[in-house]
Design a protein around this motif. Structure first.
Motif, PDB file in Angstrom:
ATOM      1  N   MET A   1       0.712  -1.214   0.197  1.00 13.84           N
ATOM      2  CA  MET A   1       0.085  -0.082   0.091  1.00 13.84           C
ATOM      3  C   MET A   1       0.673   1.241  -0.110  1.00 13.84           C
ATOM      4  O   MET A   1       0.184   2.317   0.170  1.00 13.84           O
ATOM      5  CB  MET A   1      -0.858  -0.092   1.249  1.00 13.84           C
ATOM      6  CG  MET A   1      -2.132  -1.133   1.233  1.00 13.84           C
ATOM      7  SD  MET A   1      -2.989  -1.363   2.411  1.00 13.84           S
ATOM      8  CE  MET A   1      -1.800  -2.197   3.389  1.00 13.84           C
ATOM      9  N   ARG A   2       2.088   1.311   0.102  1.00 20.22           N
ATOM     10  CA  ARG A   2       3.005   2.136  -0.155  1.00 20.22           C
ATOM     11  C   ARG A   2       3.751   2.411  -1.662  1.00 20.22           C
ATOM     12  O   ARG A   2       4.870   2.722  -1.589  1.00 20.22           O
ATOM     13  CB  ARG A   2       4.268   2.373   1.082  1.00 20.22           C
ATOM     14  CG  ARG A   2       3.142   2.703   2.583  1.00 20.22           C
ATOM     15  CD  ARG A   2       4.215   2.955   3.611  1.00 20.22           C
ATOM     16  NE  ARG A   2       3.374   3.051   4.796  1.00 20.22           N
ATOM     17  CZ  ARG A   2       4.257   3.631   5.838  1.00 20.22           C
ATOM     18  NH1 ARG A   2       5.281   4.123   5.751  1.00 20.22           N
ATOM     19  NH2 ARG A   2       3.453   3.793   7.185  1.00 20.22           N
ATOM     20  N   GLY A   3       3.209   1.746  -2.410  1.00 18.32           N
ATOM     21  CA  GLY A   3       3.826   1.576  -3.786  1.00 18.32           C
ATOM     22  C   GLY A   3       4.430   0.342  -3.901  1.00 18.32           C
ATOM     23  O   GLY A   3       4.764  -0.397  -2.904  1.00 18.32           O
ATOM     24  N   MET A   4       4.906   0.120  -5.198  1.00 23.92           N
ATOM     25  CA  MET A   4       5.508  -1.128  -5.604  1.00 23.92           C
ATOM     26  C   MET A   4       6.837  -0.786  -6.460  1.00 23.92           C
ATOM     27  O   MET A   4       7.111  -1.587  -7.186  1.00 23.92           O
ATOM     28  CB  MET A   4       4.576  -2.053  -6.471  1.00 23.92           C
ATOM     29  CG  MET A   4       3.222  -2.247  -5.828  1.00 23.92           C
ATOM     30  SD  MET A   4       1.932  -3.048  -6.889  1.00 23.92           S
ATOM     31  CE  MET A   4       2.795  -4.849  -6.507  1.00 23.92           C
ATOM     32  N   LEU A   5       7.529   0.067  -5.712  1.00 25.79           N
ATOM     33  CA  LEU A   5       8.789   0.218  -6.397  1.00 25.79           C
ATOM     34  C   LEU A   5       9.739  -0.894  -6.216  1.00 25.79           C
ATOM     35  O   LEU A   5       9.971  -1.553  -5.230  1.00 25.79           O
ATOM     36  CB  LEU A   5       9.512   1.569  -5.280  1.00 25.79           C
ATOM     37  CG  LEU A   5      10.630   2.144  -5.884  1.00 25.79           C
ATOM     38  CD1 LEU A   5      10.005   3.227  -7.289  1.00 25.79           C
ATOM     39  CD2 LEU A   5      11.137   3.133  -4.681  1.00 25.79           C
ATOM     40  N   GLY A   6      10.432  -1.003  -7.519  1.00 24.07           N
ATOM     41  CA  GLY A   6      11.477  -2.174  -7.518  1.00 24.07           C
ATOM     42  C   GLY A   6      11.010  -3.483  -7.897  1.00 24.07           C
ATOM     43  O   GLY A   6      11.573  -4.397  -8.048  1.00 24.07           O
ATOM     44  N   THR A   7       9.545  -3.583  -7.995  1.00 22.31           N
ATOM     45  CA  THR A   7       8.781  -4.916  -8.091  1.00 22.31           C
ATOM     46  C   THR A   7       8.694  -4.932  -9.852  1.00 22.31           C
ATOM     47  O   THR A   7       8.595  -4.083 -10.304  1.00 22.31           O
ATOM     48  CB  THR A   7       7.783  -5.018  -7.601  1.00 22.31           C
ATOM     49  OG1 THR A   7       6.577  -4.070  -8.160  1.00 22.31           O
ATOM     50  CG2 THR A   7       7.734  -4.688  -6.002  1.00 22.31           C
ATOM     51  N   PRO A   8       8.446  -6.167 -10.173  1.00 21.45           N
ATOM     52  CA  PRO A   8       8.101  -6.410 -11.517  1.00 21.45           C
ATOM     53  C   PRO A   8       7.051  -5.725 -12.135  1.00 21.45           C
ATOM     54  O   PRO A   8       6.861  -5.093 -13.276  1.00 21.45           O
ATOM     55  CB  PRO A   8       7.783  -8.106 -11.626  1.00 21.45           C
ATOM     56  CG  PRO A   8       8.492  -8.739 -10.504  1.00 21.45           C
ATOM     57  CD  PRO A   8       8.449  -7.593  -9.211  1.00 21.45           C
ATOM     58  N   ARG A   9       5.857  -5.481 -11.315  1.00 20.70           N
ATOM     59  CA  ARG A   9       4.590  -4.696 -11.526  1.00 20.70           C
ATOM     60  C   ARG A   9       5.257  -3.231 -11.969  1.00 20.70           C
ATOM     61  O   ARG A   9       4.780  -2.620 -12.752  1.00 20.70           O
ATOM     62  CB  ARG A   9       3.662  -4.506 -10.430  1.00 20.70           C
ATOM     63  CG  ARG A   9       2.963  -5.732 -10.480  1.00 20.70           C
ATOM     64  CD  ARG A   9       2.168  -6.339 -11.426  1.00 20.70           C
ATOM     65  NE  ARG A   9       1.482  -7.500 -11.074  1.00 20.70           N
ATOM     66  CZ  ARG A   9       0.869  -8.244 -12.012  1.00 20.70           C
ATOM     67  NH1 ARG A   9       0.507  -7.954 -13.510  1.00 20.70           N
ATOM     68  NH2 ARG A   9      -0.097  -9.490 -11.608  1.00 20.70           N
ATOM     69  N   HIS A  10       5.993  -2.524 -11.088  1.00 25.97           N
ATOM     70  CA  HIS A  10       6.820  -1.349 -11.275  1.00 25.97           C
ATOM     71  C   HIS A  10       7.635  -1.434 -12.840  1.00 25.97           C
ATOM     72  O   HIS A  10       7.056  -0.114 -13.464  1.00 25.97           O
ATOM     73  CB  HIS A  10       7.595  -0.790 -10.368  1.00 25.97           C
ATOM     74  CG  HIS A  10       7.998   0.424 -10.274  1.00 25.97           C
ATOM     75  ND1 HIS A  10       9.466   0.554 -10.074  1.00 25.97           N
ATOM     76  CD2 HIS A  10       7.552   1.646 -10.686  1.00 25.97           C
ATOM     77  CE1 HIS A  10       9.471   1.896 -10.286  1.00 25.97           C
ATOM     78  NE2 HIS A  10       8.345   2.507 -10.597  1.00 25.97           N
ATOM     79  N   ALA A  11       8.222  -2.091 -13.046  1.00 26.53           N
ATOM     80  CA  ALA A  11       8.940  -2.139 -14.448  1.00 26.53           C
ATOM     81  C   ALA A  11       7.996  -2.361 -15.494  1.00 26.53           C
ATOM     82  O   ALA A  11       8.089  -1.484 -16.485  1.00 26.53           O
ATOM     83  CB  ALA A  11       9.827  -3.628 -14.304  1.00 26.53           C
ATOM     84  N   THR A  12       6.914  -2.746 -15.401  1.00 24.48           N
ATOM     85  CA  THR A  12       5.897  -3.220 -16.330  1.00 24.48           C
ATOM     86  C   THR A  12       5.251  -1.744 -16.817  1.00 24.48           C
ATOM     87  O   THR A  12       5.075  -1.410 -17.734  1.00 24.48           O
ATOM     88  CB  THR A  12       4.954  -4.384 -16.143  1.00 24.48           C
ATOM     89  OG1 THR A  12       5.406  -5.571 -15.782  1.00 24.48           O
ATOM     90  CG2 THR A  12       3.844  -4.389 -17.379  1.00 24.48           C
ATOM     91  N   HIS A  13       4.776  -1.126 -15.502  1.00 24.19           N
ATOM     92  CA  HIS A  13       3.857  -0.210 -15.740  1.00 24.19           C
ATOM     93  C   HIS A  13       4.937   0.917 -16.160  1.00 24.19           C
ATOM     94  O   HIS A  13       4.380   2.203 -16.736  1.00 24.19           O
ATOM     95  CB  HIS A  13       3.328   0.341 -14.299  1.00 24.19           C
ATOM     96  CG  HIS A  13       1.954  -0.546 -14.172  1.00 24.19           C
ATOM     97  ND1 HIS A  13       0.774  -0.129 -14.463  1.00 24.19           N
ATOM     98  CD2 HIS A  13       1.801  -1.844 -13.546  1.00 24.19           C
ATOM     99  CE1 HIS A  13      -0.315  -0.831 -14.249  1.00 24.19           C
ATOM    100  NE2 HIS A  13       0.549  -1.848 -13.535  1.00 24.19           N
TER     101      HIS A  13
END
Length: 242
Positions: A176-188
């Motif tokens: 809930m504080r963002g998804m920095l550095g995750t695969p989801r972040h890279a995709t978006h």
């Protein structure tokens, strides 16, 4: 983009101070199509800034919701611009402008207001745009735009499958504080490049609607350079390895 907005804003009748309660607000009193384009371009740039800020901090759900807004802004600019460029102005365009410039409230208090803002069906706007795109089956064009819109609407309305994109990790939990550095972040992050490119194209349409071929040429060259740097599919080349 910001410089372009400031430049074209100087070419239309300027906003006037209109009395409101015990003060005033700024309004375009002439309500022309070019004044509408200036406003839509300004909001487009602001929304791109907001999307990039959300992406930088890993708030990909909120970024995707902003991209849904960008979809409509780009459609609106295209719809208005092509109507001017090709002299294909219709009653649908008139209805759109009337609804666009309509005030939100017609009373001092929101609770006392009887105003009901008219909404032009999005499917009609998309159908008109698709009818102007040579070489593309109009029904296929409408379906393509509808599909993109539907995918991102899930982020706006917080559909369950979209929310579950926030869930994961070890142990699994909601992020809930963002998804920095995750695969989801890279995709978006990669996906956002496409919205910047489409924004540039929308500016090109607007330049043509203003009858400025020199500005259009500058924007077209910028779009070509942006596409070259971005790499395949108008995504950042830095994500080729993701």
């Amino acid at each position: 983009m910001e410089r372009t907005v400031h430049g074209v804003a100087e070419r239309v009748p300027q906003p006037q101070r209109v009395p409101y309660k015990d003060s005033y607000v700024f309004r375009y009193v002439e309500k022309t199509v070019h004044q509408a384009l200036v406003q839509k371009l300004a909001r487009l740039v602001s929304s791109l800034h907001a999307s990039r800020l959300l992406m930088t901090h890993g708030f990909v759900q909120e970024q995707a919701a902003m991209q849904r807004i960008l979809d409509e802004l780009q459609e609106d600019i295209t719809f208005l611009s092509l109507g001017v460029i090709f002299g294909k102005w219709t009653s649908l365009h008139d209805d759109y402008l009337a609804a666009f410039f309509e005030e939100e409230f017609d009373a001092d208090s929101a609770m006392e207001s009887t105003q009901k803002r008219r909404m032009i069906p999005r499917k009609k706007i998309r159908a008109w745009i698709a009818s102007m795109e040579g070489g593309l089956d109009p029904s296929r064009g409408v379906e393509l735009m509808r599909t993109i819109s539907k995918a991102y609407s899930g982020y706006v309305h917080a559909a369950s499958p979209h929310i579950m994109d926030m869930y994961g990790g070890n142990p699994p939990r909601f992020h809930m504080r963002g998804m920095l550095g995750t695969p989801r972040h890279a995709t978006h992050r990669a996906d956002l490049w496409n919205y910047f490119y489409r924004g540039i194209i929308a500016f090109g349409f607007a330049a043509k609607a203003f009858g400025d071929d020199q500005l259009f040429s500058t924007i077209r060259n910028f779009a070509d350079e942006f596409a070259r740097i971005s790499g395949k599919d108008y995504q950042s080349a830095e994500w080729d390895e993701t």
